[in-house]
Design an enzyme around this catalytic site. Structure first.
Site, PDB file in Angstrom:
ATOM      1  N   GLY A  51      -2.881  10.172  -9.437  1.00 60.70           N
ATOM      2  CA  GLY A  51      -2.093  11.100 -10.235  1.00 60.70           C
ATOM      3  C   GLY A  51      -1.310  10.450 -11.354  1.00 60.70           C
ATOM      4  O   GLY A  51      -0.728  11.139 -12.193  1.00 60.70           O
ATOM      5  N   CYS A  95     -19.739  39.745  -8.095  1.00 58.05           N
ATOM      6  CA  CYS A  95     -20.562  39.356  -9.242  1.00 58.05           C
ATOM      7  C   CYS A  95     -21.679  40.377  -9.437  1.00 58.05           C
ATOM      8  O   CYS A  95     -22.387  40.725  -8.493  1.00 58.05           O
ATOM      9  CB  CYS A  95     -21.148  37.962  -9.021  1.00 58.05           C
ATOM     10  SG  CYS A  95     -22.344  37.485 -10.286  1.00 58.05           S
ATOM     11  N   CYS A 143     -25.290  38.217  -8.754  1.00 51.74           N
ATOM     12  CA  CYS A 143     -25.664  37.665  -7.454  1.00 51.74           C
ATOM     13  C   CYS A 143     -24.927  38.343  -6.302  1.00 51.74           C
ATOM     14  O   CYS A 143     -25.243  38.104  -5.151  1.00 51.74           O
ATOM     15  CB  CYS A 143     -25.424  36.156  -7.414  1.00 51.74           C
ATOM     16  SG  CYS A 143     -23.680  35.711  -7.390  1.00 51.74           S
ATOM     17  N   CYS A 157     -20.336  35.597 -12.176  1.00 52.71           N
ATOM     18  CA  CYS A 157     -19.852  34.263 -11.817  1.00 52.71           C
ATOM     19  C   CYS A 157     -19.681  33.425 -13.071  1.00 52.71           C
ATOM     20  O   CYS A 157     -20.525  33.445 -13.960  1.00 52.71           O
ATOM     21  CB  CYS A 157     -20.861  33.548 -10.917  1.00 52.71           C
ATOM     22  SG  CYS A 157     -21.040  34.267  -9.296  1.00 52.71           S
ATOM     23  N   CYS A 180     -24.475  30.959  -9.480  1.00 56.94           N
ATOM     24  CA  CYS A 180     -24.905  32.349  -9.573  1.00 56.94           C
ATOM     25  C   CYS A 180     -26.430  32.436  -9.453  1.00 56.94           C
ATOM     26  O   CYS A 180     -26.972  33.270  -8.743  1.00 56.94           O
ATOM     27  CB  CYS A 180     -24.447  32.939 -10.904  1.00 56.94           C
ATOM     28  SG  CYS A 180     -24.638  34.719 -11.001  1.00 56.94           S
TER      29      CYS A 180
END
Lengths: 307, 236, 261
Positions: free
Chosen positions: A48, A257, A260, A282, A288
């Site tokens: 980080g 979606c 899909c 998606c 997808c």
């Protein structure tokens, strides 16, 4: 976005462009790669923490992913398979160009399949498919400093990081709740890595934040213009900031979606005609497509690589 | 002779002069070799014609004027301390607990209600709000400040009313020693009597008082001892 | 508050600061005790702001020590302790009220967030609690609660100073530094602010160091007064004594220059 093509284009790897002569492998010279690798090693050692590095001029402007490209160029090898996504999609201009760039300068194999790739460079998304310990995720970062909006002085933000004086981060969340009743920050949602450094996750939707936590894959972040590299090593704790009485929560959709039928992926809202009709699909184009194939072919595909 | 055990204040060989630096460092002497002592329940009246330094003496004891020579011994917190040369925070502590002073003029932060002004010293001493307000009301009533004025700042009050507010701010606390600089100067007979009663009451409870009273009737009714500065100066 | 032996909250010993050849302040000694308000007066350039900066932890002095009586460790030199320690002290046990509220506030976040920030800085992570505390403090500084979500840029000068006070006092500091807190405000607002400061200091037992050039403000607000000229302390003592019986030539001149009202 070529949504209608998604289901038709089921190719494994994208077509490899002709390799350009006269360039070092993956464009960058070896001195630069060594310098960047050293920065990456330091970044991995201090999860980080933003490591300054000598960002190079790249053959595309800052702001177009130069930080990510320099990291990818420094870590990629001849046997790696590269996937590049932009907002989750493999087939946007930026993604295609970066993929072609490495195809031309390194001659490596590229793919759109998340599971197949060893290095994934991304702008603004984490793929829906869980990543494995054999993969590396490279983020393109525009503004690496999460404290910047409250403190303009770099000298001061560095000190705040060094002393872990992070109270001010919650001022931003407080403002959200005070004005809107909830935390409305929906992307670039700050996280704390390994209980120490506060980090900008790059402008991914906060939907993706939980995926960063304890992710088996190494996550590298490159900011070309700001000349910073930082990292989250595999299996590292990543916590999104929140209040006890306003815990962190990801967004959800009423819809599934439209292509899909997935109900647990990050959805883009797409306007489809001049009447303002819309559909939700998606944002991860590869995910997808694979979901759509599952519906067509039955539960497991022949390649056996879906989960 | 005075009972040493009841003594709360003694001044020994005190000297005060002003040096006026902006007038060629001219030294203006006020008094020197002033000595007296004060016991519980005693009211010492400072006398002498005006300009002899009565007010200056009171202010010197209070620490408002700085003295360099002599001693001002005061019984504070179960021990004797000398205020001449004492550090400021000690003098502040003495003023908070032991020594009260009623000046000739009211000097307060503008725009604060009279009631709050009188209650504040108690609050700052850690008393509860209810208690402080009640005691403030009590003393304002005793001093006959009309109730409809309590919530107004005293800036617009008459001279007499202001003077009584000034007295209330000091008398609301039970100081063991009080310095009074003409507390009745601008009061009519009725209000004068209210102040006299207050002083007598304090005396009866054992408060030691040093006062300047130009009014003979007040002197007669509260004074126990007379201290003439002019004679003290001559004697020295 | 009883004996001579009480430890001062802040003790400055032989403090000097130079800007190159220029004297910022020289040979300063001072003490601030619990619950006491110390005023520092002097004309512009007399070094009072330099002194305030040094003793509030913002500027390391050329020489001298500044000791603060910490809750557990006792008197500690603020420039000998580690920077994290000093910064923690500055945002918990100390408060600084700036002359210009823009230096002490975040102008781009709401009043509530400004007040609550110090709580968050010391680890408060409960929104409702932070908000309730902010509300409470806005109330204490007599601000309209309807304005908790408003931005400071919509506030008047007096309100901004109130906001600064609330923001600093929320962590119940023991020592507050104020740099000309009432200058730039019109007289009526000034009076109310003075009253507020005095009331809060009394209630909370806070100690204060106030820098001002306004002797009237000092008479009403401070217990003790320090007069500075050309970087040096020319006189210090009880406020009313310094103003009514000034000893130093400069103070006599200063006091005699006040226009009577």
């Amino acid at each position: 976005m070529a949504i209608s093509n998604q289901s038709e284009k089921a190719g494994n790897s994208t077509e490899t462009p002709e390799i350009l002569e006269g360039y070092n492998f993956a464009y960058l010279d070896d001195q630069t790669k060594r310098m960047i690798r050293r920065a990456i090693l330091k970044a991995v050692a201090i999860p980080g923490y933003q490591v300054p590095f000598g960002s190079r001029e790249m053959p595309l402007p800052f702001g177009w992913g130069t930080g990510g490209i320099q990291i990818t160029a420094s870590i990629i090898g001849k046997d790696d398979i590269l996937k590049v996504i932009d907002q989750g999609a493999d087939d946007t201009t930026n993604a295609i160009n970066i993929r072609n760039f490495f195809g031309k300068t390194a001659g490596i194999e590229t793919t759109e399949k998340t599971t197949e790739a060893t290095v994934i460079q991304t702008r603004h998304r984490i793929p829906e498919n869980p990543l494995s310990a054999k993969q590396i995720l490279v983020y393109q970062v525009p503004i690496p400093e999460p404290l910047r909006w409250l403190e303009q002085r770099e000298s001061e933000t560095r000190k705040m990081h060094a002393l872990a004086e992070y109270g001010v981060m919650h001022v931003g969340l407080y403002e959200n709740i005070a004005h809107f009743g909830r935390v409305t920050t929906s992307y670039n949602y700050p996280v704390q890595v390994n209980d120490r450094y506060i980090m900008s996750p790059s402008p991914i939707p906060k939907f993706d934040n939980p995926k960063m936590d304890k992710m088996p894959a190494l996550q590298l972040f490159g900011a070309g213009r700001e000349k910073r590299i930082y990292a989250v090593p595999p299996f590292t704790k990543v916590k999104s900031l929140d209040f006890e009485d306003h815990p962190f929560a990801i967004e959800s959709w009423e819809e599934s979606c439209a292509l899909c039928g997935s109900s647990n992926s990050f959805l883009d809202e797409v306007i489809i005609d001049d009447e303002g009709s819309r559909m939700f699909v998606c944002s991860d184009s590869n995910f997808c497509r694979e979901e759509t194939e599952k519906i067509k072919d039955g539960p497991v595909t022949s390649s056996g690589e879906t989960l | 002779m005075k009972n040493k055990l009841r003594e709360v204040l003694s001044v020994n060989n005190l000297k005060k002069s002003f040096i006026l630096h902006n007038q060629n460092s001219f030294e203006l002497p006020v008094f020197y070799n002033i000595s007296f002592s004060l016991s519980k329940g005693e009211c010492l009246v400072l006398s002498g014609s005006s300009g002899t330094g009565k007010s200056t003496l009171l202010r010197s004891i209070y620490g408002n004027y700085l003295t360099h020579l002599g001693e001002i011994n005061i019984y504070h917190n179960q021990s004797w301390i000398n205020l001449v040369g004492a550090p400021p925070h000690l003098i502040l502590d003495v003023r908070k607990q032991t020594l009260g002073y009623v000046s000739q003029f009211l000097r307060v932060i503008p725009r604060i209600s009279t009631l709050d002004l009188v209650a504040e010293p108690l609050l700052s001493r850690g008393e509860t709000e209810v208690n402080s307000i009640n005691r403030a009301k009590d003393i304002l009533k005793k001093l006959a400040i009309p109730e409809n004025l309590w919530n107004l700042p005293p800036a617009t009050f008459s001279g007499g009313e202001q003077q009584r507010v000034n007295i209330a701010i000091t008398f609301v606390r039970d100081f063991p020693i009080l310095l009074l600089d003409e507390p009745t100067a601008s009061l009519d007979t009725k209000n004068k009597q209210a102040v006299i009663d207050l002083i007598k009451n304090a005396k009866d409870k054992g408060t030691a008082i040093i006062g300047i009273f130009h009014d003979q009737s007040v002197r007669d009714s509260v004074g126990t001892t007379i201290f003439n500065i002019e004679e003290a100066k001559k004697a020295a | 508050m009883t004996s001579n032996k009480e430890t001062p909250l802040l003790r400055v010993t032989e403090l000097s600061h130079y800007y190159g050849d220029q004297v910022g302040c020289e040979e300063i000694n001072l003490e601030v005790y619990n619950g006491e308000i110390l005023g520092i007066v002097g004309e512009s350039g007399s070094g009072k702001t330099t002194l305030l900066k040094i003793i509030s932890g913002l500027l390391p002095p050329t020489q001298g020590t500044i000791e603060f009586d910490k809750r557990i460790e006792g008197p500690s030199d603020i420039y000998q302790m580690s920077e994290p320690e000093r910064r923690l002290l500055m945002r918990t046990d100390w408060g600084i009220i700036y002359q210009n509220p823009k230096d002490g506030l975040r102008m781009n976040v709401s009043a509530g967030a400004n007040v609550g920030e110090r709580l968050m800085a010391v680890g408060a992570r409960n929104y409702s609690y932070i908000r309730a505390e902010s509300n409470d403090w806005l109330n204490k500084v007599e601000m309209d609660l309807g304005r908790i979500d408003h931005f400071p840029k919509t506030f008047s000068g007096g309100m901004l100073q109130r906001l600064q006070i609330a923001r600093n006092l929320i962590t119940k500091p023991r020592l507050v530094f104020m740099d000309e807190p009432t200058s730039g405000l019109d007289v009526s607002v000034q009076a109310r602010l003075l009253d507020l400061v005095r009331g809060l200091v009394n209630q909370l037992g806070i100690s204060c160091v106030i820098v001002s050039h306004d002797l009237g403000v000092m008479r009403l607000l401070s217990h003790r007064l320090m007069v500075m000229k050309s970087g040096k302390v020319v006189e210090q003592g009880l406020t009313d004594q310094v103003l009514d019986d000034p000893q130093a030539p400069y103070t006599q001149l200063l006091v005699s220059s006040i226009l009577p009202i």
